[in-house]
Design a protein around this motif. Structure first.
Motif, PDB file in Angstrom:
ATOM      1  N   MET A  92      18.484  44.220  32.661  1.00 38.06           N
ATOM      2  CA  MET A  92      19.108  44.335  31.370  1.00 38.06           C
ATOM      3  C   MET A  92      19.804  46.018  31.683  1.00 38.06           C
ATOM      4  N   VAL A  93      19.085  46.959  31.988  1.00 38.41           N
ATOM      5  CA  VAL A  93      19.607  48.230  32.242  1.00 38.41           C
ATOM      6  C   VAL A  93      20.473  48.399  33.526  1.00 38.41           C
ATOM      7  N   GLU A  94      20.065  47.323  34.571  1.00 36.16           N
ATOM      8  CA  GLU A  94      20.761  47.495  35.704  1.00 36.16           C
ATOM      9  C   GLU A  94      22.258  46.709  35.376  1.00 36.16           C
ATOM     10  N   ASP A  95      22.367  45.628  34.394  1.00 35.95           N
ATOM     11  CA  ASP A  95      23.446  45.179  34.126  1.00 35.95           C
ATOM     12  C   ASP A  95      24.443  46.023  33.437  1.00 35.95           C
ATOM     13  N   ILE A  96      23.894  46.865  32.518  1.00 30.76           N
ATOM     14  CA  ILE A  96      24.743  47.744  31.633  1.00 30.76           C
ATOM     15  C   ILE A  96      25.302  49.091  32.722  1.00 30.76           C
ATOM     16  N   PHE A  97      24.530  49.432  33.682  1.00 32.89           N
ATOM     17  CA  PHE A  97      24.632  50.402  34.462  1.00 32.89           C
ATOM     18  C   PHE A  97      25.748  49.797  35.297  1.00 32.89           C
ATOM     19  N   PHE A  98      25.835  48.768  36.008  1.00 34.63           N
ATOM     20  CA  PHE A  98      26.760  48.125  36.928  1.00 34.63           C
ATOM     21  C   PHE A  98      27.914  47.790  36.220  1.00 34.63           C
ATOM     22  N   GLY A  99      27.838  47.252  35.018  1.00 32.54           N
ATOM     23  CA  GLY A  99      29.067  46.882  34.154  1.00 32.54           C
ATOM     24  C   GLY A  99      29.993  48.107  33.932  1.00 32.54           C
ATOM     25  N   THR A 100      29.244  49.234  33.363  1.00 27.78           N
ATOM     26  CA  THR A 100      29.821  50.706  32.957  1.00 27.78           C
ATOM     27  C   THR A 100      30.489  50.848  34.437  1.00 27.78           C
ATOM     28  N   ILE A 101      29.824  51.103  35.670  1.00 28.54           N
ATOM     29  CA  ILE A 101      30.512  51.675  36.680  1.00 28.54           C
ATOM     30  C   ILE A 101      31.851  50.666  37.014  1.00 28.54           C
ATOM     31  N   CYS A 102      31.541  49.503  37.003  1.00 23.74           N
ATOM     32  CA  CYS A 102      32.655  48.553  37.125  1.00 23.74           C
ATOM     33  C   CYS A 102      33.905  49.009  36.493  1.00 23.74           C
ATOM     34  N   ILE A 103      33.698  49.201  35.106  1.00 23.63           N
ATOM     35  CA  ILE A 103      34.816  49.682  34.198  1.00 23.63           C
ATOM     36  C   ILE A 103      35.335  50.773  34.581  1.00 23.63           C
ATOM     37  N   LEU A 104      34.464  51.966  34.891  1.00 29.16           N
ATOM     38  CA  LEU A 104      35.149  53.299  35.003  1.00 29.16           C
ATOM     39  C   LEU A 104      35.911  53.092  36.570  1.00 29.16           C
ATOM     40  N   VAL A 105      35.214  52.470  37.472  1.00 25.96           N
ATOM     41  CA  VAL A 105      35.959  52.448  38.849  1.00 25.96           C
ATOM     42  C   VAL A 105      37.282  51.654  38.596  1.00 25.96           C
ATOM     43  N   GLY A 106      37.323  50.591  38.035  1.00 28.81           N
ATOM     44  CA  GLY A 106      38.405  49.667  37.607  1.00 28.81           C
ATOM     45  C   GLY A 106      39.551  50.386  36.933  1.00 28.81           C
ATOM     46  N   SER A 107      39.135  51.298  35.749  1.00 27.39           N
ATOM     47  CA  SER A 107      40.017  52.006  34.980  1.00 27.39           C
ATOM     48  C   SER A 107      40.575  53.141  35.965  1.00 27.39           C
ATOM     49  N   PHE A 108      39.816  53.852  36.883  1.00 28.97           N
ATOM     50  CA  PHE A 108      40.424  54.565  37.729  1.00 28.97           C
ATOM     51  C   PHE A 108      41.620  54.007  38.663  1.00 28.97           C
ATOM     52  N   ALA A 109      41.151  52.873  39.277  1.00 27.84           N
ATOM     53  CA  ALA A 109      42.148  52.340  39.979  1.00 27.84           C
ATOM     54  C   ALA A 109      43.461  51.878  39.294  1.00 27.84           C
ATOM     55  N   VAL A 110      43.438  51.381  37.986  1.00 28.23           N
ATOM     56  CA  VAL A 110      44.634  51.152  37.317  1.00 28.23           C
ATOM     57  C   VAL A 110      45.475  52.327  37.008  1.00 28.23           C
ATOM     58  N   VAL A 111      44.719  53.444  36.775  1.00 30.78           N
ATOM     59  CA  VAL A 111      45.350  54.730  36.443  1.00 30.78           C
ATOM     60  C   VAL A 111      45.953  55.355  37.769  1.00 30.78           C
ATOM     61  N   ALA A 112      45.288  55.317  38.838  1.00 33.84           N
ATOM     62  CA  ALA A 112      45.793  55.682  40.023  1.00 33.84           C
ATOM     63  C   ALA A 112      46.937  54.639  40.436  1.00 33.84           C
ATOM     64  N   TRP A 113      46.891  53.621  40.313  1.00 30.66           N
ATOM     65  CA  TRP A 113      48.256  52.760  40.665  1.00 30.66           C
ATOM     66  C   TRP A 113      49.408  53.025  39.787  1.00 30.66           C
ATOM     67  N   TRP A 114      49.138  53.413  38.615  1.00 28.76           N
ATOM     68  CA  TRP A 114      50.309  53.617  37.543  1.00 28.76           C
ATOM     69  C   TRP A 114      51.015  54.768  38.000  1.00 28.76           C
ATOM     70  N   PHE A 115      50.251  56.003  38.530  1.00 30.15           N
ATOM     71  CA  PHE A 115      50.673  57.148  39.003  1.00 30.15           C
ATOM     72  C   PHE A 115      51.339  56.820  40.495  1.00 30.15           C
ATOM     73  N   ALA A 116      50.806  56.197  41.068  1.00 30.44           N
ATOM     74  CA  ALA A 116      51.345  55.807  42.317  1.00 30.44           C
ATOM     75  C   ALA A 116      52.835  55.208  42.279  1.00 30.44           C
ATOM     76  N   MET A 117      53.034  54.312  41.145  1.00 30.61           N
ATOM     77  CA  MET A 117      53.893  53.641  40.796  1.00 30.61           C
ATOM     78  C   MET A 117      55.272  54.237  40.203  1.00 30.61           C
ATOM     79  N   PHE A 118      54.808  55.199  39.018  1.00 34.94           N
ATOM     80  CA  PHE A 118      55.691  55.303  37.992  1.00 34.94           C
ATOM     81  C   PHE A 118      55.822  56.962  37.875  1.00 34.94           C
ATOM     82  N   SER A 119      55.113  57.795  38.858  1.00 31.45           N
ATOM     83  CA  SER A 119      55.034  59.178  38.381  1.00 31.45           C
ATOM     84  C   SER A 119      55.517  59.894  39.562  1.00 31.45           C
ATOM     85  N   ASP A 120      56.079  61.144  39.431  1.00 30.40           N
ATOM     86  CA  ASP A 120      56.700  62.054  40.397  1.00 30.40           C
ATOM     87  C   ASP A 120      55.767  63.148  40.534  1.00 30.40           C
ATOM     88  N   SER A 121      54.679  63.263  39.871  1.00 32.94           N
ATOM     89  CA  SER A 121      53.816  64.500  39.857  1.00 32.94           C
ATOM     90  C   SER A 121      53.013  64.526  41.060  1.00 32.94           C
TER      91      SER A 121
END
Length: 155
Positions: A1-30
């Motif tokens: 139960m606690v492991e599922d919450i931990f791994f689910g939260t880690i996946c959400i954080l890593v996935g969010s980071f990957a989507v944000v990094a993709w957005w910056f790579a595609m659409f940002s000159d920064s």
């Protein structure tokens, strides 16, 4: 139960980071966009379509898969449409990521270089329009210097 919450939260954080990094790579000159493009075209490159297809697909897979993984510890039934709402797009994203490994040519607008060129041209057009409206001409480029008046040999 606690492991599922931990791994689910880690996946959400890593996935969010990957989507944000993709957005910056595609659409940002920064600086962050340049760093994301450099990282995705260097050691993390899996081929021609890494930035265009694989990066957003893996990010969405992790994000939606993490939400799907959290549905069980949160007490959502297996027959609930919420699980289908997160599970089906997560699997579709995984299929798209695997298909992105095939080095086929995509339309130009799906690549970061095309996006950067489009933004550069839009900025130049806006600058030229502003210069035209205000009457101030700023010389740029190889042919920007005003020509010198030609004089003959007699003076």
């Amino acid at each position: 139960m606690v492991e599922d919450i931990f791994f689910g939260t880690i996946c959400i954080l890593v996935g969010s980071f990957a989507v944000v990094a993709w957005w910056f790579a595609m659409f940002s000159d920064s600086d962050w966009g340049g760093l994301a493009r450099e990282g995705l075209s260097g050691i993390f490159s899996l081929g021609r379509n890494t930035v265009a297809v694989i990066e957003p697909a893996v990010g969405l897979f992790l994000l939606l898969g993490g939400l799907f993984g959290l549905s069980d510890p949160l007490g959502i039934d297996d027959d609930s449409p919420i699980r289908l709402l997160f599970g089906a797009p997560a699997l579709a994203s995984l299929v798209v990521a695997v298909l992105g490994l095939i080095p086929f040519r995509l339309p130009g607008w799906m690549y970061p270089e095309w996006q950067l060129e489009r933004r550069r041209r839009a900025q130049e057009a806006a600058r030229a329009n502003w210069e035209h409206e205000t009457g101030s001409i700023v010389s740029r480029g190889r042919h920007a210097a005003p020509p010198k008046t030609a004089t003959d040999a007699d003076g």
